[in-house]
Design an enzyme around this catalytic site. Structure first.
Site, PDB file in Angstrom:
ATOM      1  N   CYS A  77       0.817  -1.229   0.000  1.00  0.00           N
ATOM      2  CA  CYS A  77       0.000   0.000   0.000  1.00  0.00           C
ATOM      3  C   CYS A  77       0.840   1.264   0.000  1.00  0.00           C
ATOM      4  CB  CYS A  77      -0.951   0.000   1.188  1.00  0.00           C
ATOM      5  SG  CYS A  77      -2.127  -1.348   1.105  1.00  0.00           S
ATOM      6  N   HIS A 125      -3.120   7.511   1.923  1.00  0.00           N
ATOM      7  CA  HIS A 125      -3.547   6.192   1.450  1.00  0.00           C
ATOM      8  C   HIS A 125      -4.902   5.890   2.084  1.00  0.00           C
ATOM      9  CE1 HIS A 125      -3.936   2.023   0.682  1.00  0.00           C
ATOM     10  NE2 HIS A 125      -3.648   1.644   1.910  1.00  0.00           N
ATOM     11  N   ASN A 169      -9.996   0.168  -0.329  1.00  0.00           N
ATOM     12  CA  ASN A 169      -8.530   0.223  -0.306  1.00  0.00           C
ATOM     13  C   ASN A 169      -8.004  -0.357  -1.621  1.00  0.00           C
ATOM     14  OD1 ASN A 169      -5.808  -0.167   0.120  1.00  0.00           O
ATOM     15  ND2 ASN A 169      -6.036  -1.017   2.181  1.00  0.00           N
TER      16      ASN A 169
HETATM   17  O1  UT7 Z   1      -3.731  -0.783   3.519  1.00  0.00           O
HETATM   18  C1  UT7 Z   1      -3.123  -1.656   4.406  1.00  0.00           C
HETATM   19  C2  UT7 Z   1      -3.447  -1.336   5.742  1.00  0.00           C
HETATM   20  N1  UT7 Z   1      -4.616  -2.013   6.237  1.00  0.00           N
HETATM   21  C3  UT7 Z   1      -5.332  -1.419   7.142  1.00  0.00           C
HETATM   22  O2  UT7 Z   1      -5.057  -0.266   7.437  1.00  0.00           O
HETATM   23  C4  UT7 Z   1      -6.397  -2.158   7.884  1.00  0.00           C
HETATM   24  C5  UT7 Z   1      -6.310  -1.820   9.329  1.00  0.00           C
HETATM   25  N2  UT7 Z   1      -7.314  -2.477  10.136  1.00  0.00           N
HETATM   26  C6  UT7 Z   1      -8.605  -2.123  10.091  1.00  0.00           C
HETATM   27  O3  UT7 Z   1      -8.993  -1.272   9.317  1.00  0.00           O
HETATM   28  C7  UT7 Z   1      -9.549  -2.785  11.060  1.00  0.00           C
HETATM   29  O4  UT7 Z   1      -8.818  -3.535  11.990  1.00  0.00           O
HETATM   30  C8  UT7 Z   1     -10.603  -3.678  10.360  1.00  0.00           C
HETATM   31  C9  UT7 Z   1     -11.591  -2.816   9.609  1.00  0.00           C
HETATM   32  C10 UT7 Z   1      -9.936  -4.650   9.450  1.00  0.00           C
HETATM   33  C11 UT7 Z   1     -11.394  -4.463  11.435  1.00  0.00           C
HETATM   34  O5  UT7 Z   1     -11.983  -3.585  12.360  1.00  0.00           O
HETATM   35  P1  UT7 Z   1     -11.843  -3.877  13.922  1.00  0.00           P
HETATM   36  O6  UT7 Z   1     -12.609  -2.832  14.617  1.00  0.00           O
HETATM   37  O7  UT7 Z   1     -10.366  -3.982  14.223  1.00  0.00           O
HETATM   38  O8  UT7 Z   1     -12.582  -5.267  14.058  1.00  0.00           O
HETATM   39  P2  UT7 Z   1     -11.998  -6.645  14.613  1.00  0.00           P
HETATM   40  O9  UT7 Z   1     -11.073  -7.261  13.657  1.00  0.00           O
HETATM   41  O10 UT7 Z   1     -11.536  -6.421  16.006  1.00  0.00           O
HETATM   42  O11 UT7 Z   1     -13.333  -7.520  14.639  1.00  0.00           O
HETATM   43  C12 UT7 Z   1     -14.443  -7.187  15.506  1.00  0.00           C
HETATM   44  C13 UT7 Z   1     -15.550  -8.199  15.265  1.00  0.00           C
HETATM   45  C14 UT7 Z   1     -15.082  -9.652  15.315  1.00  0.00           C
HETATM   46  O12 UT7 Z   1     -16.121 -10.403  15.922  1.00  0.00           O
HETATM   47  P3  UT7 Z   1     -15.999 -10.845  17.460  1.00  0.00           P
HETATM   48  O13 UT7 Z   1     -14.756 -11.670  17.535  1.00  0.00           O
HETATM   49  O14 UT7 Z   1     -15.886  -9.550  18.222  1.00  0.00           O
HETATM   50  O15 UT7 Z   1     -17.264 -11.583  17.679  1.00  0.00           O
HETATM   51  C15 UT7 Z   1     -14.980 -10.057  13.856  1.00  0.00           C
HETATM   52  O16 UT7 Z   1     -15.181 -11.432  13.667  1.00  0.00           O
HETATM   53  O17 UT7 Z   1     -16.094  -8.021  13.938  1.00  0.00           O
HETATM   54  C16 UT7 Z   1     -16.093  -9.275  13.253  1.00  0.00           C
HETATM   55  N3  UT7 Z   1     -15.922  -9.023  11.814  1.00  0.00           N
HETATM   56  C17 UT7 Z   1     -16.945  -8.743  10.988  1.00  0.00           C
HETATM   57  N4  UT7 Z   1     -18.265  -8.646  11.201  1.00  0.00           N
HETATM   58  C18 UT7 Z   1     -19.038  -8.326  10.148  1.00  0.00           C
HETATM   59  C19 UT7 Z   1     -14.766  -8.995  11.111  1.00  0.00           C
HETATM   60  N5  UT7 Z   1     -15.033  -8.710   9.826  1.00  0.00           N
HETATM   61  C20 UT7 Z   1     -16.365  -8.546   9.728  1.00  0.00           C
HETATM   62  C21 UT7 Z   1     -17.237  -8.234   8.661  1.00  0.00           C
HETATM   63  N6  UT7 Z   1     -18.549  -8.125   8.910  1.00  0.00           N
HETATM   64  N7  UT7 Z   1     -16.780  -8.009   7.417  1.00  0.00           N
END
Ligand code: UT7
Length: 325
Positions: A115, A252, A282
């Site tokens: 990225c 980005h 992204n």
């Molecule tokens: O360009 C490269 C750089 N990449 C990035 O900058 C990405 C950086 N990370 C992020 O943007 C965030 O961490 C995400 C958007 C990927 C995830 O957000 P989060 O607030 O960190 O969520 P999480 O991974 O902690 O997941 C929270 C919950 C989980 O469920 P439980 O374990 O709390 O029951 C996940 O299983 O959300 C669940 N989950 C979803 N639910 C609905 C994960 N993906 C999804 C989804 N839809 N697509």
């Protein structure tokens, strides 16, 4: 002797025709528009058609950038394509773009910093131009991340899209005063200890397959705002500018929460942040030139404006470029 500055003459962008909305995705994996938008700011993304290659996207963006710059393809002597999704393992997709543009001189190569690719490529081109080795560069970010996504993994497949953006960069002799146009400063960083937090689980030398993107989103998020803010602060300090002098911040586009957090941390007015993640998602190395193109087309970025770009991605890699437009 007058110093050489790398001046951005024009910009172009291309997004594939097919739009995939969050609601479309909710039919494929267990997710919802509400979850995706609240956590990322994304509503939709573009997906390349079958047979549409990264080099096709890059060529279209490059043609638009050349037209916008008023430059003929034959006047380009350097092409740097930032991509992690090349058409083939080799040759570089940059040479396909070079051939598509009818260019048979100079050099063309791919650069891989995920990225952060566009920031790394722009900085690389700047150094080649300043050294006098090349005169006029096309710097392109083009990606087809849809091809490396695991469409059964809701934690990653909702985040990415396809697209390409490009700029034409010209070596110009300027008088070196503060208001001269061009790239004023760039800072690049990598830290390979974090390579397993965002990676693709395949490759020619490991599995012999292309593989799928894997990410520990929470860990990437945790490092993002800190790393990005640090590199911006160094860039500003070295160039002698302060955050309140920035006219446009073109980051980005990974996640709106990261963009808001970074703007807050460096003390930037949210009105100055160019945000395209809602409609593009992204697009990795393509996201900054695509966002630049949007802000140029709608008239936000004007000649003379101070524009700050930054990115962070797999590796980790991160960096910033400060440009007087
Ligand atoms: O360009 C490269 C750089 N990449 C990035 O900058 C990405 C950086 N990370 C992020 O943007 C965030 O961490 C995400 C958007 C990927 C995830 O957000 P989060 O607030 O960190 O969520 P999480 O991974 O902690 O997941 C929270 C919950 C989980 O469920 P439980 O374990 O709390 O029951 C996940 O299983 O959300 C669940 N989950 C979803 N639910 C609905 C994960 N993906 C999804 C989804 N839809 N697509």
């Amino acid at each position: 002797m007058s110093p050489i500055r790398s001046v951005i003459l024009g910009c172009g962008g291309y997004l594939p025709e097919t739009v995939l909305t969050n609601n479309d995705l909710a039919k494929i994996v267990d997710t919802s528009d509400e979850w995706i938008f609240a956590r990322t700011g994304i509503r939709e993304r573009h997906i390349a058609a079958e047979g549409e290659l990264t080099s096709d996207l890059g060529t279209k963006a490059a043609l638009q950038a050349l037209e916008h710059a008023g430059v003929e393809a034959r006047d380009i002597d350097l092409i740097i394509l930032a991509t992690s999704t090349p058409d083939n393992t080799f040759p570089a997709s940059a040479v396909t773009i070079q051939a598509n543009l009818g260019i048979t001189h100079g050099a063309a190569f791919d650069l891989q910093a995920v990225c952060s690719g566009f920031v790394f490529a722009l900085s690389t081109a700047d150094n080649f131009l300043k050294s006098g080795q090349f005169r006029r560069a096309l710097v392109i970010g083009a990606e087809t991340f849809s091809r490396i996504l695991d469409w059964e993994d809701r934690s990653t497949c909702v985040l990415f899209g396809d697209g390409a953006g490009a700029v034409v960069v010209d070596a110009q002799k300027l008088n070196g005063a503060g208001l001269d146009r061009g790239i004023l400063m760039s800072e690049l960083r990598s830290d390979g200890r974090h390579r397993e937090k965002l990676y693709v689980d395949g490759g020619p030398s490991s599995t012999g397959t292309v593989g799928h993107l894997r990410m520990n989103g929470r860990e990437v998020f945790r490092h993002a705002v800190t790393n990005i803010s640090d590199v911006i602060e160094v860039t500003l300090a070295k160039s002698g500018y302060s955050a309140d002098q920035i006219d446009w911040f073109v980051p980005h586009q990974a996640n709106k929460r990261i963009l808001d957090g970074t703007a807050r941390k460096i003390g930037l007015d949210p009105e100055k942040v160019v945000i395209t993640v809602e409609k593009h998602a992204n697009t990795s190395a393509a996201s900054i030139p695509l966002a630049l193109n949007v802000a140029l087309e709608d008239g936000r970025i004007q000649r003379g404006d101070l524009v700050l770009m930054e990115a962070m991605g797999g590796g980790f890699t991160w960096g910033a470029v400060l440009v007087r437009w």
